[in-house]
Design a protein around this motif. Structure first.
Motif, PDB file in Angstrom:
ATOM      1  N   TYR A 167       0.867  -1.580  -0.082  1.00 13.95           N
ATOM      2  CA  TYR A 167       0.225   0.029  -0.312  1.00 13.95           C
ATOM      3  C   TYR A 167       1.083   0.759  -0.038  1.00 13.95           C
ATOM      4  O   TYR A 167       0.517   1.999  -0.917  1.00 13.95           O
ATOM      5  N   ILE A 168       2.243   1.323   0.776  1.00 12.09           N
ATOM      6  CA  ILE A 168       2.576   2.106   1.199  1.00 12.09           C
ATOM      7  C   ILE A 168       3.180   1.992  -0.207  1.00 12.09           C
ATOM      8  O   ILE A 168       3.595   3.786  -0.921  1.00 12.09           O
ATOM      9  N   ASP A 169       3.841   1.218  -1.365  1.00 16.17           N
ATOM     10  CA  ASP A 169       4.703   1.734  -1.930  1.00 16.17           C
ATOM     11  C   ASP A 169       3.413   2.160  -3.362  1.00 16.17           C
ATOM     12  O   ASP A 169       4.048   2.867  -4.194  1.00 16.17           O
ATOM     13  N   GLU A 170       2.687   1.879  -3.186  1.00 17.58           N
ATOM     14  CA  GLU A 170       1.232   1.885  -4.340  1.00 17.58           C
ATOM     15  C   GLU A 170       0.951   3.770  -4.226  1.00 17.58           C
ATOM     16  O   GLU A 170       1.085   4.332  -4.908  1.00 17.58           O
ATOM     17  N   LEU A 172       2.883   5.899  -2.341  1.00 21.09           N
ATOM     18  CA  LEU A 172       4.358   6.402  -2.806  1.00 21.09           C
ATOM     19  C   LEU A 172       4.181   6.778  -4.621  1.00 21.09           C
ATOM     20  O   LEU A 172       4.721   8.060  -5.528  1.00 21.09           O
ATOM     21  N   ASP A 173       4.090   5.640  -5.566  1.00 25.15           N
ATOM     22  CA  ASP A 173       3.958   5.300  -7.065  1.00 25.15           C
ATOM     23  C   ASP A 173       3.050   6.497  -8.039  1.00 25.15           C
ATOM     24  O   ASP A 173       3.321   7.415  -8.552  1.00 25.15           O
ATOM     25  N   MET A 174       2.100   6.688  -6.713  1.00 27.57           N
ATOM     26  CA  MET A 174       0.479   7.724  -7.493  1.00 27.57           C
ATOM     27  C   MET A 174       1.221   9.141  -7.258  1.00 27.57           C
ATOM     28  O   MET A 174       1.195   9.799  -7.525  1.00 27.57           O
ATOM     29  N   LEU A 175       2.133   8.822  -5.954  1.00 33.69           N
ATOM     30  CA  LEU A 175       2.673  10.393  -5.513  1.00 33.69           C
ATOM     31  C   LEU A 175       3.462  11.311  -6.277  1.00 33.69           C
ATOM     32  O   LEU A 175       3.843  12.684  -6.943  1.00 33.69           O
TER      33      LEU A 175
END
Length: 187
Positions: A167-170, A172-175
């Motif tokens: 979830y965190i990776d997702e 950060l990718d969206m950001l």
């Protein structure tokens, strides 16, 4: 404004000044709002409260809302103004997810407005024990006089989803992917 008020009270306490009944009443309301049980109104309890009474970067709010609501297209966002996937646990308190597993009783909370949804989300992040890490990261950044940026605070959302690190990776990718659209907000 709440932070400023708490800092004013801290200054009074540091100068051995007494608090008025209205100041004590406002502090007790803040302790209740942010679900902080204080035995005394003193510097220690007020500094602990300041960890909860703080901002959440706009870019983090926007990215998480986009993620949780499918860019505002989810049934929960459209029917219940729920942009952050908040749950409730009383029958009839929200919308029953169509994919809710057997034996589960949660519903997705319904709000009367976008403002109510955002306020609930902010209160959740600033009071729920699941987000103690978020508040610790934020307090550490403040103590170093660094800017509170989404790309650092997102790590404190590890308990927001059962997917945790994924979830965190997702987020950060969206950001990173949407950074150019977030030019007027903190990134």
């Amino acid at each position: 404004m709440e932070r400023d008020f708490i800092n004013e009270i801290l200054a009074l306490i540091d100068n051995d000044k007494s608090l008025s009944e209205s100041q004590r009443g406002l502090l007790n309301e803040l302790f209740d709002k942010y679900q902080y049980a204080a035995r005394n109104i003193d510097a220690k309890s007020l500094n602990s409260l300041l960890k909860r009474v703080d901002i959440v970067p706009e870019s983090m709010v926007l990215i998480q809302a986009a993620n949780e609501s499918g860019w505002g297209s989810s049934r929960f966002a459209r029917e219940g103004f729920n942009f952050f996937g908040e749950w409730c646990f009383t029958s009839g308190c929200g919308i029953v997810p169509s994919s809710r597993g057997s034996g589960k009783s949660h519903e997705v909370k319904v709000f009367t407005s976008v403002d109510e949804s955002v306020s609930s989300y902010m209160r959740n992040l600033n009071s729920n024990t699941a987000y103690t890490l978020l508040r610790s990261i934020r307090a550490d950044l403040r103590s170093q006089e660094l800017e509170l940026k989404a790309d650092q605070l997102i790590y404190g959302l590890v308990n927001y989803s059962e997917r945790q690190d994924a979830y965190i990776d997702e987020l950060l990718d969206m950001l990173r992917h949407n950074e150019k659209y977030l030019v007027n907000v903190d990134v």
